[in-house]
Motif scaffolding. Structure first.
Motif, mmCIF file in Angstrom:
data_model
loop_
_atom_site.group_PDB
_atom_site.id
_atom_site.type_symbol
_atom_site.label_atom_id
_atom_site.label_comp_id
_atom_site.label_asym_id
_atom_site.label_seq_id
_atom_site.Cartn_x
_atom_site.Cartn_y
_atom_site.Cartn_z
ATOM 1 N N MET A 1 0.829 -1.200 0.000
ATOM 2 C CA MET A 1 0.000 0.000 0.000
ATOM 3 C C MET A 1 0.868 1.256 0.000
ATOM 4 O O MET A 1 0.755 2.108 0.856
ATOM 5 C CB MET A 1 -0.905 -0.021 1.221
ATOM 6 C CG MET A 1 -2.101 0.879 1.083
ATOM 7 S SD MET A 1 -3.096 0.822 2.567
ATOM 8 C CE MET A 1 -1.912 1.183 3.839
ATOM 9 N N ALA A 338 -6.690 -0.031 7.873
ATOM 10 C CA ALA A 338 -5.372 -0.648 7.721
ATOM 11 C C ALA A 338 -5.426 -2.127 8.079
ATOM 12 O O ALA A 338 -4.832 -2.963 7.406
ATOM 13 C CB ALA A 338 -4.354 0.084 8.596
ATOM 14 N N VAL A 339 -6.180 -2.447 9.148
ATOM 15 C CA VAL A 339 -6.263 -3.845 9.568
ATOM 16 C C VAL A 339 -6.965 -4.692 8.506
ATOM 17 O O VAL A 339 -6.487 -5.770 8.132
ATOM 18 C CB VAL A 339 -6.996 -3.967 10.924
ATOM 19 C CG1 VAL A 339 -7.248 -5.425 11.271
ATOM 20 C CG2 VAL A 339 -6.181 -3.304 12.021
ATOM 21 N N PHE A 342 -4.776 -5.306 5.668
ATOM 22 C CA PHE A 342 -3.774 -6.326 5.975
ATOM 23 C C PHE A 342 -4.365 -7.729 5.872
ATOM 24 O O PHE A 342 -3.793 -8.625 5.255
ATOM 25 C CB PHE A 342 -3.211 -6.094 7.379
ATOM 26 C CG PHE A 342 -2.411 -7.256 7.875
ATOM 27 C CD1 PHE A 342 -1.125 -7.473 7.391
ATOM 28 C CD2 PHE A 342 -2.933 -8.148 8.800
ATOM 29 C CE1 PHE A 342 -0.391 -8.550 7.830
ATOM 30 C CE2 PHE A 342 -2.202 -9.221 9.235
ATOM 31 C CZ PHE A 342 -0.930 -9.427 8.748
ATOM 32 N N TRP B 90 2.727 -6.564 11.318
ATOM 33 C CA TRP B 90 1.818 -6.719 10.198
ATOM 34 C C TRP B 90 2.238 -5.925 8.956
ATOM 35 O O TRP B 90 1.506 -5.864 7.972
ATOM 36 C CB TRP B 90 0.395 -6.331 10.599
ATOM 37 C CG TRP B 90 -0.234 -7.321 11.525
ATOM 38 C CD1 TRP B 90 0.320 -8.485 11.963
ATOM 39 C CD2 TRP B 90 -1.530 -7.247 12.121
ATOM 40 N NE1 TRP B 90 -0.555 -9.131 12.792
ATOM 41 C CE2 TRP B 90 -1.696 -8.405 12.910
ATOM 42 C CE3 TRP B 90 -2.571 -6.320 12.083
ATOM 43 C CZ2 TRP B 90 -2.860 -8.645 13.640
ATOM 44 C CZ3 TRP B 90 -3.731 -6.571 12.796
ATOM 45 C CH2 TRP B 90 -3.864 -7.725 13.573
ATOM 46 N N MET B 92 2.243 -2.829 8.040
ATOM 47 C CA MET B 92 1.363 -1.816 7.454
ATOM 48 C C MET B 92 2.126 -0.538 7.192
ATOM 49 O O MET B 92 3.220 -0.329 7.699
ATOM 50 C CB MET B 92 0.235 -1.512 8.412
ATOM 51 C CG MET B 92 -0.760 -2.614 8.461
ATOM 52 S SD MET B 92 -2.024 -2.099 9.574
ATOM 53 C CE MET B 92 -2.757 -3.658 9.881
#
Lengths: 353, 311
Positions: A1, A338-339, A342, B90, B92
């Protein structure tokens, strides 16, 4: 991203809808728990927000009017983010442009310039000022590779303070007790649409978002910007003038933020008081992400958010929940987005897609 | 102009510079640890703000500065835990998560302040100081430099300690490798994600401690949005210091001076609009960036999540 990612059309439509609605639902849910903890009734709060921001005619018109600056800022952010540039300084660009227009417009109107010339001059000045405020970060990025996150943020803080200096000293209206700029008469502001309180700046803003979306998706200039954004080294090998493109992306992005300031001032406020800083920019950033830099999705998200803002402002007065709560909701939205992003990636990796 | 050189002016300038500089030093040193390990911690402002709130709220209800500082550091640590989970474990986007944490901290602390303190605006008593024997009796600078809160001395000692860690220990090498060549660290059998996770936690604790110093010692009260960009200035300090803790200290003192100039000038009877003064630190950052543009250094793997086996 990464900032330069293109929006993709993958997975079923259901998955896409889920990916967007799930973070919103989770953010509202956690927000509700927070309201409960603060001793407020979450259902009453959300109900009131919907009633005042969406269902009542005045509220709906206020929400649509609020979309104008948000959409213009979002349009600028789409250009910057798709070019791989983190323009986090939109608030300074917005406010400085708005303050300069606030000084210019009443003066021009008083000297009998026509509406077309006054508005045209204001729009141009606003865009130039916004763009000028991004010049230093653009230079530092293009020539020295300095991270633009920091430089744009610093310029933003600087711009907000500088705007206050301008309001308090050179642009101050001596006839008022609180420091503020001269007021633009209501008849000289942007014309309303029909009987509503919505001004035509909203239409301009929607056109700009669509135009920017088209530019990034369909034009060769947009394609070049996207290449610079996704792979600067490849862009150099392809013979693109990366420096010039960096300046251009910054200028368009910041110019649109400046235009947002002009439209908000000419359409709604007419004057700026010292220490006024709506900080729209930092709130629009998550929305542009949520929309995956897609112009049409941005319009939908901005509408949702404008309803939340207008409804939240009414609720603050009526139910005693300060508008800070909207900030928390935006943060939650961003985290849950965001979670889900993911989890989506992890699922794809597993299925080997 | 002679008023500018009086004892009161110099004393209040140094005093203010240190008061404003200590939060920057703590947060800047913290950020340096993260950056060294390859994580750009944009959420530092949020960690400071949570630290400022928690430090003040706990110190106020327990009437203890020590517990307050601890609470501030832990609040920053908890925020960093979330950041590390999302960004390190994770993988991100560090910038999106950083902005979200800062926005959330702004909203949440302002909200809590509104419901708890906005009617009474309680204040903490003046923080206890620890006068250094002998030195604190020096004329002009004695009171401003050597009669301060224990945390001030600890922050300066921490700078020296970090120089030692970075240059002389395996831990320092591991941090550096996590930011410069994560694959090499992985090959050496040290967990990249573990190293980065620990680095982010250190940043959170120090950022929270810096925030707590701001509210508890600097202001004696908590106000919404009170960090006012200090977290971002700390990020710049860490960036320009190129991995050297001593430069963070020097930078923090310089910024402290420019931040405290307003109060000191008022003591000297010179009146400048506060907005002009507020511009000073940010103008200085921009100026420093332009002048030293070539010299700022960030690790090659900064901001890039680590995936084993990827190139």
């Amino acid at each position: 991203m990464a900032a330069g990612d293109k929006s993709r059309l993958d997975g079923s439509a259901l998955a896409t809808v889920l990916r967007i609605l799930l973070p919103i639902f989770l953010a509202l849910l956690v927000g509700a728990l927070l309201l409960l903890a603060l001793g407020k009734d979450p259902l009453a709060y959300y109900g009131y927000v919907v009633k005042r921001g969406l269902l009542s005619p005045t509220g709906l018109q206020a929400s649509i009017t609020r979309m104008a600056p948000l959409l213009l800022i979002a349009a600028g952010l789409i250009v910057a983010f798709r070019s791989g540039l983190w323009n986090l300084g939109v608030d300074g660009q917005f406010l400085l442009a708005a303050v300069c227009v606030a000084a210019l417009a009443p003066g021009m109107a008083a000297h009998g310039f026509g509406d077309v010339i006054t508005l045209g001059a204001c729009f141009i000045v606003a865009m130039v000022i916004g763009a000028a405020w991004s010049l230093i970060p653009a230079f530092l990025k293009a020539s020295h590779g300095i991270n633009e996150i920091i430089s744009t943020l610093m310029m933003s803080f600087l711009g907000v303070s500088f705007a206050n200096v301008l309001i308090k000293i050179p642009f101050n209206d001596p006839t008022t007790t609180v420091p503020q700029t001269a007021t633009l008469p209501v008849e000289d502001r942007l014309a309303r649409l029909g009987d509503s309180t919505v001004h035509w700046g909203v239409i301009l803003a929607v056109i700009m978002v669509v135009a920017v979306h088209w530019m990034m998706e369909r034009s060769s200039f947009g394609l070049k910007l996207q290449i610079v954004g996704s792979n600067p080294r490849a862009a150099i090998h392809a013979g693109l003038n990366v420096k010039l493109l960096t300046y251009a992306a910054f200028a368009i992005s910041a110019g649109l933020a400046g235009l947002a300031g002009a439209v908000d001032l000419l359409g709604v406020h007419g004057t700026i008081r010292a220490d006024w800083n709506p900080a729209y920019g930092i709130l629009v950033i998550p929305l542009v992400f949520l929309a995956r830099f897609n112009g049409y999705a941005v319009i939908a998200f901005v509408f949702f958010f404008a309803v939340l803002m207008i409804g939240g402002e009414s609720a603050a007065r009526r139910l005693g929940v300060p508008t800070f709560f909207v900030l928390v909701l935006v943060a939650l939205l961003m985290l849950f987005f965001a979670v889900t992003e993911f989890l989506d990636q992890a699922r794809k990796k597993k299925t080997g897609a | 102009m002679s008023a500018l050189l009086t004892e009161a002016f110099i004393g209040s300038l140094i005093f203010g510079a240190l008061t404003a500089g200590i939060p920057l030093l703590l947060a800047g040193l913290g950020e340096q640890i993260s950056e060294k390990a390859g994580v750009l911690n944009i959420g530092l402002e949020g960690m400071m703000l949570f630290g400022a709130y928690a430090g003040f709220a706990v110190a106020y209800s327990y009437s203890s500065f020590t517990i307050g500082f601890l609470a501030g550091g832990l609040a920053g640590l908890a925020t960093a835990c979330l950041m590390a989970l999302l960004c390190v474990v994770w993988s991100m986007n560090q910038i999106v998560v950083g902005i979200a944490l800062t926005l959330g901290a702004e909203g949440l602390t302002a909200l809590l302040h509104h419901f708890q303190f906005s009617r009474s605006y309680p204040r903490l008593p003046k923080a206890e100081t620890l006068p250094l024997p002998g030195l604190s009796e020096l004329p002009v600078v004695g009171g401003a430099l050597f009669d301060r809160n224990l945390l001030v001395y600890l922050a300066i000692l921490l700078t020296v300690f970090m120089v030692w860690v970075f240059n002389r220990t395996q831990l320092g090498l591991n941090l550096q490798a996590a930011g410069d060549k994560p694959a090499a660290l992985d090959a050496a059998g040290v967990s990249v994600k573990g190293t980065r996770f620990a680095a982010v936690l250190c940043t959170g604790f120090l950022g929270g401690l810096g925030g707590a110093y701001m509210s508890m010692v600097g202001g004696g009260l908590f106000l919404p949005f009170m960090t006012g960009g200090a977290g971002f200035i700390a990020i710049v300090l860490a960036m320009l210091a190129r991995g050297h803790p001593l430069w963070v200290l020097i930078g923090a003192v310089l910024f402290g001076v420019s931040l405290s100039l307003a109060t000191a000038l008022q003591v000297a009877g010179v009146n400048i609009p506060t907005d002009v003064i507020q511009m000073l630190p940010f103008a200085m950052v921009i100026l420093v960036l332009i002048i030293f543009a070539r010299h700022s250094y960030l690790p090659p793997a900064l901001g890039i999540p680590y995936h084993r086996g990827e190139r």
